[in-house]
Design an enzyme around this catalytic site. Structure first.
Site, PDB file in Angstrom:
ATOM      1  N   CYS A 103       0.829  -1.199   0.000  1.00 52.76           N
ATOM      2  CA  CYS A 103       0.000   0.000   0.000  1.00 52.76           C
ATOM      3  C   CYS A 103       0.872   1.260   0.000  1.00 52.76           C
ATOM      4  CB  CYS A 103      -0.973  -0.026   1.185  1.00 52.76           C
ATOM      5  SG  CYS A 103      -2.355   1.129   0.982  1.00 52.76           S
TER       6      CYS A 103
ATOM      7  N   HIS B 265      -3.610  -5.276   1.111  1.00 53.85           N
ATOM      8  CA  HIS B 265      -3.442  -5.638   2.516  1.00 53.85           C
ATOM      9  C   HIS B 265      -3.916  -7.074   2.704  1.00 53.85           C
ATOM     10  CE1 HIS B 265      -2.259  -1.789   4.129  1.00 53.85           C
ATOM     11  NE2 HIS B 265      -3.271  -1.182   3.528  1.00 53.85           N
TER      12      HIS B 265
END
Length: 480
Positions: A325, A423
Protein backbone atom coordinates in the site's frame (compact mmCIF):
# COMPACT_ATOMS: atom_id res chain seq x y z
CA UNK A 1 -30.93 -7.46 26.25
CA UNK A 2 -27.60 -6.32 24.77
CA UNK A 3 -24.67 -5.61 27.08
CA UNK A 4 -21.62 -3.36 27.01
CA UNK A 5 -17.98 -4.14 27.83
CA UNK A 6 -16.02 -1.14 29.10
CA UNK A 7 -12.48 -0.83 30.41
CA UNK A 8 -10.45 0.86 33.09
CA UNK A 9 -8.10 2.12 30.35
CA UNK A 10 -6.91 1.39 26.84
CA UNK A 11 -5.27 -1.96 26.07
CA UNK A 12 -6.89 -3.89 28.93
CA UNK A 13 -8.38 -6.48 26.56
CA UNK A 14 -11.90 -5.19 25.88
CA UNK A 15 -11.80 -6.18 22.21
CA UNK A 16 -10.72 -9.72 23.01
CA UNK A 17 -13.28 -10.09 25.79
CA UNK A 18 -16.05 -8.99 23.40
CA UNK A 19 -14.82 -11.52 20.83
CA UNK A 20 -14.79 -14.24 23.50
CA UNK A 21 -18.33 -13.43 24.64
CA UNK A 22 -19.56 -13.41 21.04
CA UNK A 23 -18.11 -16.85 20.31
CA UNK A 24 -19.41 -18.26 23.61
CA UNK A 25 -22.90 -17.02 22.79
CA UNK A 26 -22.78 -18.35 19.23
CA UNK A 27 -21.76 -21.76 20.55
CA UNK A 28 -24.93 -21.66 22.68
CA UNK A 29 -27.03 -20.97 19.59
CA UNK A 30 -27.54 -17.28 20.36
CA UNK A 31 -27.28 -14.86 17.42
CA UNK A 32 -25.15 -11.88 18.37
CA UNK A 33 -23.33 -9.01 16.68
CA UNK A 34 -20.46 -6.83 17.94
CA UNK A 35 -20.66 -3.04 18.01
CA UNK A 36 -18.26 -0.19 18.77
CA UNK A 37 -19.67 3.26 18.15
CA UNK A 38 -16.28 4.93 17.79
CA UNK A 39 -12.88 3.33 17.34
CA UNK A 40 -9.48 4.93 16.88
CA UNK A 41 -7.05 2.76 14.96
CA UNK A 42 -4.85 2.63 11.89
CA UNK A 43 -5.46 -1.12 11.65
CA UNK A 44 -8.63 -1.38 9.59
CA UNK A 45 -10.53 -3.83 7.42
CA UNK A 46 -12.70 -3.52 4.32
CA UNK A 47 -16.18 -5.05 4.39
CA UNK A 48 -17.68 -6.93 1.46
CA UNK A 49 -19.48 -3.78 0.29
CA UNK A 50 -16.31 -1.68 0.37
CA UNK A 51 -16.72 0.03 3.75
CA UNK A 52 -13.84 0.57 6.18
CA UNK A 53 -14.08 -0.43 9.86
CA UNK A 54 -11.63 -1.14 12.66
CA UNK A 55 -9.91 -4.52 12.49
CA UNK A 56 -11.11 -5.27 16.04
CA UNK A 57 -14.75 -5.20 14.98
CA UNK A 58 -13.96 -7.41 11.99
CA UNK A 59 -12.29 -9.84 14.39
CA UNK A 60 -15.31 -9.76 16.70
CA UNK A 61 -17.62 -10.39 13.74
CA UNK A 62 -15.58 -13.45 12.79
CA UNK A 63 -15.84 -14.62 16.40
CA UNK A 64 -19.62 -14.25 16.07
CA UNK A 65 -19.44 -16.18 12.76
CA UNK A 66 -20.66 -13.13 10.85
CA UNK A 67 -19.34 -11.14 7.92
CA UNK A 68 -18.16 -7.70 9.13
CA UNK A 69 -20.44 -4.76 8.28
CA UNK A 70 -20.08 -0.99 8.57
CA UNK A 71 -22.79 -0.84 11.25
CA UNK A 72 -20.46 -2.71 13.62
CA UNK A 73 -18.12 0.31 13.74
CA UNK A 74 -19.93 3.38 12.39
CA UNK A 75 -17.24 5.90 13.40
CA UNK A 76 -13.55 5.14 12.82
CA UNK A 77 -10.88 7.72 13.65
CA UNK A 78 -7.57 7.36 11.79
CA UNK A 79 -4.90 9.64 13.33
CA UNK A 80 -2.89 11.71 10.84
CA UNK A 81 -0.70 13.65 13.31
CA UNK A 82 -0.85 17.27 14.53
CA UNK A 83 -3.93 16.41 16.63
CA UNK A 84 -5.89 15.68 13.45
CA UNK A 85 -7.71 12.51 12.44
CA UNK A 86 -9.55 11.34 9.39
CA UNK A 87 -13.13 10.53 10.36
CA UNK A 88 -14.50 7.47 8.57
CA UNK A 89 -18.29 7.49 8.90
CA UNK A 90 -20.29 4.39 8.01
CA UNK A 91 -17.34 2.99 6.11
CA UNK A 92 -16.36 6.03 4.05
CA UNK A 93 -14.19 9.14 4.56
CA UNK A 94 -16.21 11.97 6.11
CA UNK A 95 -13.60 14.65 6.76
CA UNK A 96 -10.24 15.38 8.39
CA UNK A 97 -10.80 17.19 11.70
CA UNK A 98 -8.64 18.60 14.51
CA UNK A 99 -9.60 17.19 17.90
CA UNK A 100 -11.32 20.42 19.05
CA UNK A 101 -13.48 20.51 15.94
CA UNK A 102 -14.23 16.80 16.27
CA UNK A 103 -16.08 17.31 19.52
CA UNK A 104 -18.40 19.74 17.73
CA UNK A 105 -19.35 16.81 15.49
CA UNK A 106 -20.20 14.36 18.27
CA UNK A 107 -23.98 15.03 18.45
CA UNK A 108 -24.31 14.16 14.76
CA UNK A 109 -21.93 11.20 15.00
CA UNK A 110 -23.75 9.83 18.05
CA UNK A 111 -27.04 9.99 16.13
CA UNK A 112 -25.49 8.00 13.28
CA UNK A 113 -23.94 5.51 15.72
CA UNK A 114 -27.25 4.93 17.52
CA UNK A 115 -28.97 4.34 14.19
CA UNK A 116 -26.32 1.72 13.29
CA UNK A 117 -26.77 0.09 16.71
CA UNK A 118 -30.53 0.00 16.18
CA UNK A 119 -30.11 -1.77 12.86
CA UNK A 120 -27.92 -4.43 14.50
CA UNK A 121 -30.43 -4.98 17.32
CA UNK A 122 -33.23 -5.30 14.79
CA UNK A 123 -31.30 -7.88 12.76
CA UNK A 124 -29.59 -9.91 15.48
CA UNK A 125 -31.44 -9.22 18.73
CA UNK A 126 -28.36 -9.50 20.92
CA UNK A 127 -25.45 -7.06 20.57
CA UNK A 128 -22.22 -6.93 22.57
CA UNK A 129 -21.04 -3.33 22.67
CA UNK A 130 -17.41 -2.35 23.24
CA UNK A 131 -16.43 0.92 24.86
CA UNK A 132 -13.24 2.79 23.96
CA UNK A 133 -10.23 3.52 26.16
CA UNK A 134 -11.11 4.11 29.78
CA UNK A 135 -14.75 4.46 30.79
CA UNK A 136 -14.07 7.12 33.43
CA UNK A 137 -12.55 9.95 31.39
CA UNK A 138 -14.23 12.63 33.50
CA UNK A 139 -13.16 15.50 31.24
CA UNK A 140 -15.03 13.94 28.31
CA UNK A 141 -18.30 12.86 29.91
CA UNK A 142 -20.39 15.33 27.94
CA UNK A 143 -18.99 14.20 24.56
CA UNK A 144 -17.76 10.61 24.97
CA UNK A 145 -19.85 8.84 22.34
CA UNK A 146 -18.00 5.57 22.91
CA UNK A 147 -18.59 5.28 26.67
CA UNK A 148 -20.68 7.50 28.96
CA UNK A 149 -22.97 9.19 26.43
CA UNK A 150 -23.59 5.89 24.67
CA UNK A 151 -24.15 3.98 27.92
CA UNK A 152 -26.64 6.60 29.11
CA UNK A 153 -28.57 6.35 25.84
CA UNK A 154 -28.60 2.54 25.79
CA UNK A 155 -29.14 1.84 29.50
CA UNK A 156 -27.77 -1.70 29.16
CA UNK A 157 -25.67 -3.75 31.64
CA UNK A 158 -21.96 -2.91 31.80
CA UNK A 159 -19.08 -5.33 32.34
CA UNK A 160 -15.84 -3.66 33.44
CA UNK A 161 -12.50 -5.13 32.29
CA UNK A 162 -9.25 -4.37 34.17
CA UNK A 163 -5.66 -5.32 33.34
CA UNK A 164 -3.92 -6.73 36.42
CA UNK A 165 -0.60 -7.10 34.57
CA UNK A 166 -0.07 -3.32 34.75
CA UNK A 167 -0.44 -3.25 38.52
CA UNK A 168 -2.82 -1.10 40.53
CA UNK A 169 -5.87 -3.17 39.67
CA UNK A 170 -7.73 -2.19 42.85
CA UNK A 171 -7.40 1.51 42.10
CA UNK A 172 -8.29 0.85 38.45
CA UNK A 173 -11.55 -0.88 39.30
CA UNK A 174 -12.63 1.12 42.34
CA UNK A 175 -11.64 4.46 40.81
CA UNK A 176 -13.39 3.76 37.51
CA UNK A 177 -16.67 2.77 39.13
CA UNK A 178 -16.64 5.67 41.61
CA UNK A 179 -15.86 8.19 38.85
CA UNK A 180 -18.66 7.04 36.57
CA UNK A 181 -21.68 9.35 36.48
CA UNK A 182 -24.09 8.35 39.26
CA UNK A 183 -26.79 7.04 36.87
CA UNK A 184 -24.30 4.63 35.28
CA UNK A 185 -22.84 3.04 38.41
CA UNK A 186 -25.82 0.71 39.01
CA UNK A 187 -25.45 -0.55 35.44
CA UNK A 188 -22.05 -2.10 36.25
CA UNK A 189 -23.07 -5.73 36.74
CA UNK A 190 -19.74 -7.53 36.57
CA UNK A 191 -15.97 -7.19 36.61
CA UNK A 192 -13.40 -9.22 34.67
CA UNK A 193 -9.77 -9.18 35.77
CA UNK A 194 -7.63 -9.79 32.68
CA UNK A 195 -4.01 -10.79 31.96
CA UNK A 196 -3.32 -12.54 35.27
CA UNK A 197 0.02 -14.34 35.60
CA UNK A 198 0.58 -17.08 38.15
CA UNK A 199 -1.71 -19.06 40.45
CA UNK A 200 -5.17 -17.42 40.58
CA UNK A 201 -5.68 -18.86 44.06
CA UNK A 202 -3.25 -16.21 45.28
CA UNK A 203 -5.72 -13.56 44.17
CA UNK A 204 -8.77 -15.06 45.91
CA UNK A 205 -8.69 -12.47 48.68
CA UNK A 206 -8.23 -9.78 46.02
CA UNK A 207 -11.54 -10.79 44.46
CA UNK A 208 -13.22 -10.55 47.86
CA UNK A 209 -11.75 -7.08 48.46
CA UNK A 210 -12.86 -5.77 45.05
CA UNK A 211 -16.38 -7.08 45.57
CA UNK A 212 -16.57 -5.53 49.05
CA UNK A 213 -15.24 -2.17 47.81
CA UNK A 214 -17.50 -1.93 44.77
CA UNK A 215 -20.52 -4.09 45.51
CA UNK A 216 -20.04 -5.64 42.06
CA UNK A 217 -19.41 -9.33 41.35
CA UNK A 218 -16.06 -10.37 39.88
CA UNK A 219 -17.12 -12.66 37.03
CA UNK A 220 -13.68 -14.16 36.56
CA UNK A 221 -9.92 -13.84 36.38
CA UNK A 222 -8.57 -14.47 32.87
CA UNK A 223 -4.94 -15.62 32.61
CA UNK A 224 -2.40 -14.02 30.32
CA UNK A 225 -2.52 -15.92 27.02
CA UNK A 226 -1.35 -15.72 23.43
CA UNK A 227 -3.54 -16.64 20.47
CA UNK A 228 -3.16 -15.70 16.78
CA UNK A 229 -5.78 -12.93 16.83
CA UNK A 230 -5.40 -9.61 14.95
CA UNK A 231 -3.81 -6.71 16.84
CA UNK A 232 -5.97 -3.61 17.19
CA UNK A 233 -3.60 -0.64 17.26
CA UNK A 234 -0.02 0.59 17.54
CA UNK A 235 0.04 -0.07 21.30
CA UNK A 236 0.19 -3.75 20.36
CA UNK A 237 3.51 -3.38 18.52
CA UNK A 238 5.25 -2.84 21.85
CA UNK A 239 3.91 -6.20 23.05
CA UNK A 240 5.37 -8.11 20.12
CA UNK A 241 8.39 -10.31 20.82
CA UNK A 242 10.06 -11.71 17.74
CA UNK A 243 10.92 -15.38 17.75
CA UNK A 244 14.46 -16.66 17.71
CA UNK A 245 14.29 -18.03 14.17
CA UNK A 246 16.97 -18.19 11.46
CA UNK A 247 15.17 -15.95 8.94
CA UNK A 248 14.88 -12.28 9.89
CA UNK A 249 12.36 -9.90 8.31
CA UNK A 250 12.44 -6.16 8.98
CA UNK A 251 9.13 -4.29 8.83
CA UNK A 252 9.82 -0.56 8.85
CA UNK A 253 7.95 0.95 11.79
CA UNK A 254 6.78 4.09 10.04
CA UNK A 255 5.49 6.94 12.24
CA UNK A 256 1.95 6.41 10.93
CA UNK A 257 2.18 2.65 10.30
CA UNK A 258 -1.16 1.04 9.49
CA UNK A 259 -2.46 -2.49 9.10
CA UNK A 260 0.58 -4.19 10.60
CA UNK A 261 -1.76 -7.14 11.12
CA UNK A 262 -0.62 -7.95 7.56
CA UNK A 263 2.46 -9.68 8.99
CA UNK A 264 1.05 -11.68 11.90
CA UNK A 265 1.18 -14.99 10.04
CA UNK A 266 4.81 -14.36 9.06
CA UNK A 267 5.57 -13.66 12.74
CA UNK A 268 4.89 -17.31 13.53
CA UNK A 269 7.55 -18.61 11.11
CA UNK A 270 10.22 -15.90 10.94
CA UNK A 271 11.84 -13.37 13.25
CA UNK A 272 9.72 -10.39 12.22
CA UNK A 273 11.04 -7.19 13.79
CA UNK A 274 9.43 -3.74 13.62
CA UNK A 275 12.43 -1.49 13.04
CA UNK A 276 11.92 2.26 13.62
CA UNK A 277 13.14 4.81 11.10
CA UNK A 278 16.84 5.25 11.84
CA UNK A 279 17.26 1.70 13.11
CA UNK A 280 19.85 -0.53 11.47
CA UNK A 281 18.67 -2.83 8.69
CA UNK A 282 21.91 -4.82 8.61
CA UNK A 283 21.54 -8.57 8.85
CA UNK A 284 17.93 -8.85 7.70
CA UNK A 285 16.92 -11.29 4.99
CA UNK A 286 13.97 -9.23 3.73
CA UNK A 287 12.70 -5.67 4.17
CA UNK A 288 9.01 -4.75 4.07
CA UNK A 289 7.72 -1.19 3.89
CA UNK A 290 4.17 -1.45 5.28
CA UNK A 291 1.05 0.63 4.89
CA UNK A 292 0.82 4.11 6.36
CA UNK A 293 -1.87 6.72 6.93
CA UNK A 294 0.53 9.47 5.73
CA UNK A 295 2.66 8.20 2.84
CA UNK A 296 4.48 11.43 2.03
CA UNK A 297 5.16 12.46 5.64
CA UNK A 298 6.44 8.98 6.50
CA UNK A 299 8.63 8.92 3.40
CA UNK A 300 10.14 12.21 4.58
CA UNK A 301 10.71 10.75 8.06
CA UNK A 302 12.30 7.66 6.54
CA UNK A 303 14.65 9.87 4.50
CA UNK A 304 15.52 12.17 7.39
CA UNK A 305 16.53 9.15 9.47
CA UNK A 306 18.71 7.72 6.67
CA UNK A 307 16.57 4.60 6.35
CA UNK A 308 16.19 5.21 2.62
CA UNK A 309 19.94 4.68 2.18
CA UNK A 310 19.78 1.47 4.20
CA UNK A 311 16.94 0.17 2.01
CA UNK A 312 18.81 1.04 -1.20
CA UNK A 313 21.96 -0.62 0.17
CA UNK A 314 20.01 -3.78 1.00
CA UNK A 315 18.61 -3.80 -2.52
CA UNK A 316 22.14 -3.67 -3.95
CA UNK A 317 23.02 -6.71 -1.83
CA UNK A 318 20.14 -8.71 -3.31
CA UNK A 319 17.88 -8.45 -0.27
CA UNK A 320 14.18 -8.56 -1.25
CA UNK A 321 12.32 -5.29 -0.68
CA UNK A 322 8.52 -5.39 -0.58
CA UNK A 323 6.07 -2.50 -0.33
CA UNK A 324 2.46 -2.81 0.81
CA UNK A 325 0.00 0.00 0.00
CA UNK A 326 1.76 3.21 1.13
CA UNK A 327 5.01 1.24 1.05
CA UNK A 328 4.31 0.41 -2.59
CA UNK A 329 3.80 4.10 -3.33
CA UNK A 330 7.14 4.91 -1.64
CA UNK A 331 8.97 2.39 -3.83
CA UNK A 332 8.05 4.36 -6.95
CA UNK A 333 9.80 7.18 -8.75
CA UNK A 334 7.57 10.07 -7.73
CA UNK A 335 4.63 11.01 -5.53
CA UNK A 336 2.54 14.05 -6.46
CA UNK A 337 0.10 15.50 -3.95
CA UNK A 338 -2.48 18.07 -4.98
CA UNK A 339 -3.03 18.85 -1.31
CA UNK A 340 -5.23 15.91 -0.33
CA UNK A 341 -2.88 13.52 1.50
CA UNK A 342 -0.24 15.98 2.79
CA UNK A 343 1.09 19.37 1.69
CA UNK A 344 0.82 19.97 -2.04
CA UNK A 345 3.96 19.24 -4.03
CA UNK A 346 6.00 16.67 -5.94
CA UNK A 347 8.19 14.31 -3.96
CA UNK A 348 10.82 11.81 -5.12
CA UNK A 349 10.17 8.20 -4.16
CA UNK A 350 12.80 5.56 -3.47
CA UNK A 351 13.04 4.84 -7.20
CA UNK A 352 13.14 1.06 -6.87
CA UNK A 353 10.07 0.77 -9.09
CA UNK A 354 9.18 2.86 -12.15
CA UNK A 355 5.66 3.70 -10.98
CA UNK A 356 4.43 7.09 -9.80
CA UNK A 357 1.45 8.04 -7.61
CA UNK A 358 -0.79 11.09 -7.60
CA UNK A 359 -3.12 12.18 -4.78
CA UNK A 360 -5.68 14.17 -6.76
CA UNK A 361 -8.85 13.68 -4.70
CA UNK A 362 -9.92 13.07 -1.09
CA UNK A 363 -11.65 9.86 -2.14
CA UNK A 364 -10.34 6.51 -1.00
CA UNK A 365 -10.28 3.12 -2.75
CA UNK A 366 -11.71 0.47 -0.42
CA UNK A 367 -12.54 -3.00 -1.69
CA UNK A 368 -11.97 -6.68 -1.12
CA UNK A 369 -9.86 -8.25 -3.86
CA UNK A 370 -8.83 -11.59 -5.31
CA UNK A 371 -5.64 -11.57 -7.37
CA UNK A 372 -3.41 -14.02 -9.21
CA UNK A 373 0.30 -13.60 -8.56
CA UNK A 374 2.31 -13.23 -11.75
CA UNK A 375 4.84 -16.08 -12.20
CA UNK A 376 7.64 -13.62 -12.95
CA UNK A 377 9.57 -13.69 -9.68
CA UNK A 378 11.29 -16.33 -7.54
CA UNK A 379 8.97 -15.20 -4.74
CA UNK A 380 5.72 -14.64 -6.63
CA UNK A 381 5.99 -17.73 -8.82
CA UNK A 382 4.44 -20.12 -6.30
CA UNK A 383 1.88 -17.81 -4.65
CA UNK A 384 -1.04 -18.56 -6.95
CA UNK A 385 -4.37 -16.93 -6.18
CA UNK A 386 -4.49 -14.70 -3.11
CA UNK A 387 -7.15 -12.57 -1.42
CA UNK A 388 -6.97 -9.34 0.53
CA UNK A 389 -8.32 -5.82 0.57
CA UNK A 390 -7.34 -2.33 -0.56
CA UNK A 391 -7.55 0.87 1.52
CA UNK A 392 -5.71 3.77 -0.07
CA UNK A 393 -5.80 7.26 -1.42
CA UNK A 394 -3.98 8.07 -4.64
CA UNK A 395 -3.83 6.57 -8.13
CA UNK A 396 -0.65 4.86 -9.32
CA UNK A 397 0.70 4.99 -12.87
CA UNK A 398 2.39 1.58 -13.12
CA UNK A 399 5.29 2.63 -15.35
CA UNK A 400 7.38 0.10 -17.26
CA UNK A 401 7.86 -2.66 -14.67
CA UNK A 402 6.05 -5.98 -14.93
CA UNK A 403 2.69 -6.52 -13.25
CA UNK A 404 3.06 -8.31 -9.90
CA UNK A 405 -0.57 -9.42 -9.48
CA UNK A 406 -3.49 -9.46 -11.87
CA UNK A 407 -4.60 -5.84 -11.99
CA UNK A 408 -2.31 -4.66 -9.21
CA UNK A 409 1.27 -3.91 -8.25
CA UNK A 410 4.60 -3.97 -10.02
CA UNK A 411 7.76 -6.09 -9.78
CA UNK A 412 11.32 -5.58 -10.98
CA UNK A 413 12.89 -7.75 -13.67
CA UNK A 414 14.80 -9.86 -11.13
CA UNK A 415 11.64 -10.24 -9.02
CA UNK A 416 13.25 -9.12 -5.76
CA UNK A 417 11.44 -5.79 -5.43
CA UNK A 418 7.67 -5.67 -5.69
CA UNK A 419 4.80 -3.59 -4.43
CA UNK A 420 1.07 -4.11 -4.11
CA UNK A 421 -1.97 -2.30 -2.77
CA UNK A 422 -3.21 -5.57 -1.27
CA UNK A 423 -3.44 -5.64 2.52
CA UNK A 424 -3.67 -9.14 3.92
CA UNK A 425 -1.39 -10.58 1.22
CA UNK A 426 0.83 -12.45 3.68
CA UNK A 427 -2.17 -13.70 5.65
CA UNK A 428 -2.65 -16.07 2.71
CA UNK A 429 -0.68 -19.23 3.59
CA UNK A 430 0.40 -19.59 -0.05
CA UNK A 431 1.89 -16.08 -0.07
CA UNK A 432 3.58 -16.50 3.30
CA UNK A 433 4.92 -19.89 2.18
CA UNK A 434 6.25 -18.43 -1.08
CA UNK A 435 8.22 -15.69 0.68
CA UNK A 436 9.45 -17.86 3.54
CA UNK A 437 10.46 -20.75 1.27
CA UNK A 438 12.56 -18.36 -0.82
CA UNK A 439 14.23 -16.81 2.24
CA UNK A 440 14.94 -20.16 3.90
CA UNK A 441 16.31 -21.66 0.67
CA UNK A 442 18.58 -18.66 0.18
CA UNK A 443 20.17 -19.50 3.54
CA UNK A 444 20.30 -23.20 2.60
CA UNK A 445 17.77 -24.04 5.29
CA UNK A 446 14.82 -26.42 5.15
CA UNK A 447 11.40 -24.82 5.31
CA UNK A 448 8.23 -26.68 6.29
CA UNK A 449 5.09 -25.22 4.69
CA UNK A 450 2.38 -23.75 6.90
CA UNK A 451 -0.09 -26.37 8.05
CA UNK A 452 -3.68 -25.32 7.39
CA UNK A 453 -6.68 -26.69 9.25
CA UNK A 454 -5.39 -25.81 12.72
CA UNK A 455 -7.84 -25.29 15.57
CA UNK A 456 -10.05 -22.21 15.26
CA UNK A 457 -8.45 -19.55 17.52
CA UNK A 458 -11.90 -18.16 18.39
CA UNK A 459 -12.97 -21.56 19.70
CA UNK A 460 -9.75 -21.73 21.71
CA UNK A 461 -10.49 -18.24 23.04
CA UNK A 462 -14.03 -19.20 23.98
CA UNK A 463 -12.84 -22.35 25.73
CA UNK A 464 -10.33 -20.40 27.80
CA UNK A 465 -12.93 -17.74 28.61
CA UNK A 466 -15.52 -20.31 29.72
CA UNK A 467 -12.91 -21.95 31.95
CA UNK A 468 -12.15 -18.76 33.86
CA UNK A 469 -15.27 -16.57 33.62
CA UNK A 470 -18.84 -17.16 34.79
CA UNK A 471 -20.39 -17.19 31.33
CA UNK A 472 -23.76 -18.26 32.70
CA UNK A 473 -23.94 -15.00 34.65
CA UNK A 474 -23.28 -13.10 31.41
CA UNK A 475 -26.01 -15.05 29.62
CA UNK A 476 -28.35 -14.18 32.50
CA UNK A 477 -27.64 -10.48 31.92
CA UNK A 478 -28.76 -10.87 28.32
CA UNK A 479 -31.98 -12.56 29.39
CA UNK A 480 -33.10 -9.80 31.77
Amino acid sequence: MPLMVVGTSSHVGKSTMVAAICRCLVRRGIRVAPFKSQNMSLNSFVTADGGEIGIAQAMQAWAARLSPTIDMNPVLLKPKGDCTSQVVLLGHPYKDVPIAEYYMETPYLLTEALAAYGRLVEEYGEVVVEGAGGAAEVNLYDRDIANTLLAEKLGIPLILVADIERGGVFAQVYGTIKLLPAPLRPLVKGIIINKFRGDPAIFANGIRIIEELTGVTVLGVVPHFSLPLPSEDSLSIGDKRHRDLPVRIAVIRLPHISNFTDFELLEQYAAVEYVPCGGSLAGYDCIIIPGTKNTIEDLAALREAGTDREILSAREQGIPVIGICGGYQMLGATLIDDGFESAAGEYPGLGLLDCSTRFATYSKNTMQVKRLAAPVSPILVSMGEVTGYEIHMGVTDPGTDQEAFSGDGRVTADGLVFGTYMHGLFLNPSAADALLAYLYAKKELTYSPIQTGAADPYDLLAGLFEEHVDMEAIVALLEK
